[in-house]
Design an enzyme around this catalytic site. Sequence first.
Site, PDB file in Angstrom:
ATOM      1  N   ASP A  17       0.854  -1.203   0.000  1.00 51.33           N
ATOM      2  CA  ASP A  17       0.000   0.000   0.000  1.00 51.33           C
ATOM      3  C   ASP A  17       0.890   1.254   0.000  1.00 51.33           C
ATOM      4  O   ASP A  17       0.858   2.054   0.934  1.00 51.33           O
ATOM      5  CB  ASP A  17      -0.952   0.014   1.205  1.00 51.33           C
ATOM      6  CG  ASP A  17      -0.236   0.003   2.559  1.00 51.33           C
ATOM      7  OD1 ASP A  17      -0.833   0.517   3.535  1.00 51.33           O
ATOM      8  OD2 ASP A  17       0.911  -0.487   2.649  1.00 51.33           O
ATOM      9  N   HIS A 248       9.625  -0.258   8.964  1.00 57.50           N
ATOM     10  CA  HIS A 248       8.585  -1.293   9.014  1.00 57.50           C
ATOM     11  C   HIS A 248       8.695  -2.283   7.836  1.00 57.50           C
ATOM     12  O   HIS A 248       9.101  -3.421   8.019  1.00 57.50           O
ATOM     13  CB  HIS A 248       7.193  -0.645   8.999  1.00 57.50           C
ATOM     14  CG  HIS A 248       6.881   0.171  10.226  1.00 57.50           C
ATOM     15  ND1 HIS A 248       6.838  -0.355  11.500  1.00 57.50           N
ATOM     16  CD2 HIS A 248       6.581   1.487  10.356  1.00 57.50           C
ATOM     17  CE1 HIS A 248       6.518   0.592  12.368  1.00 57.50           C
ATOM     18  NE2 HIS A 248       6.366   1.722  11.710  1.00 57.50           N
TER      19      HIS A 248
HETATM   20  O1  RIB Z   1       2.337  -0.257  10.932  1.00 61.96           O
HETATM   21  C1  RIB Z   1       3.215  -0.046   9.845  1.00 61.96           C
HETATM   22  C2  RIB Z   1       2.583  -0.490   8.566  1.00 61.96           C
HETATM   23  O2  RIB Z   1       1.449   0.332   8.268  1.00 61.96           O
HETATM   24  C3  RIB Z   1       3.517  -0.333   7.344  1.00 61.96           C
HETATM   25  O3  RIB Z   1       3.210  -1.319   6.398  1.00 61.96           O
HETATM   26  C4  RIB Z   1       3.155   1.019   6.805  1.00 61.96           C
HETATM   27  O4  RIB Z   1       3.423   1.125   5.394  1.00 61.96           O
HETATM   28  C5  RIB Z   1       1.682   1.034   7.046  1.00 61.96           C
HETATM   29  O5  RIB Z   1       1.061   0.334   5.978  1.00 61.96           O
HETATM   30 CA    CA Z   2       2.835  -0.705   4.064  1.00 63.70          CA
END
Ligand code: RIB
Ligand code: CA
Length: 322
Positions: A17, A248
């Site tokens: 995303d 992340h």
């Molecule tokens: O909590 C972090 C996640 O949420 C990552 O994938 C960031 O891109 C959002 O989608």
């Molecule tokens: Ca993400």
Amino acid sequence: MSQQGAAAPRKIIIDTDPGIDDAMAIFFALASPELDVIGLTTVFGNAHVDVCTDNAIRILDIAGRADIPVAQGAGRPLAMPYRGPADFVHGVNGLADVPLPAPSRAPHALDAAHFIIDRVLAAPGEITLVPVGPLTNIALALLLCPELPQHLAGMVIMGGNAFVGGNASPAAEANILNDPEAADLVFGADCPIVMCGLDVTERTIMSSEQIAGIAAIGNPRAQLATQILPYYRDFHLSHGGPDGIHVHDSTCISYLLAPQHYQAVHHPVRVDCGQSVGRGKTWPATRHALSAEGWKARRAVTILTEVDSAAVVALELERLAR
Ligand code: RIB
Ligand code: CA
């Protein structure tokens, strides 16, 4: 996590995303010859799915990878309204509101779930799914093709929080909270699953100094990173975060490349799909895993719990410079 042809690059599909950290993870994978990115599939989350799809194509344009298909997926969760874009984290356009050229091409003719099924069944045992957004597309693929897990090499998922608090609520991590029903279904899949949750991603820090150093790298990927990371860093700084960013989504890539930098525990996982304050929490069965109703029929998930942050950030920056 096994794969056929150990010397051959590991085939992956990134479900994404984009999303600032998604963009970094995609660049990381593309610059790593150990991986063969055979497609991107897009999902709502950080932005509306059409925006995420345009961004996925733009990211591939910047990386010179017009050969990699992008299949658009779900615009909303399985069983609830979309919570809305995280524009306060990623910008309205999903990439720090940096003006970007139009995407060079249209998405693939197949939707994300059918693209995943098509590619996995054509290469049984060879493909690892790398979801870094809400798990709706993966859940839809499992519902459409119940035998899919037996044809997967596995899944490496950015999502969840096993032994720490959430980031989207006190209980839940954003990708899981965006579709708890989908996540609960996915964590029950009978294939190798690695959970890259907040337990390690919020302990993986790319510092403001490291972010500033990217400006010295002279390639289009690094140039986009230089444009979009300060917005993401400012979000962290203004919300009590580190002087830098939590890494992340790239955690999935660094795990695939260098699992030695992580420690893990192994427990079956359920997701709270209730409507109260705990919604979206990922619950490992640390006790009674073989007898606890709701967990006992599930395969153990590899839950990452420790990380050598300096090592994995250095690896990502080295690959960004390639
Ligand atoms: O909590 C972090 C996640 O949420 C990552 O994938 C960031 O891109 C959002 O989608
Ligand atoms: Ca993400």
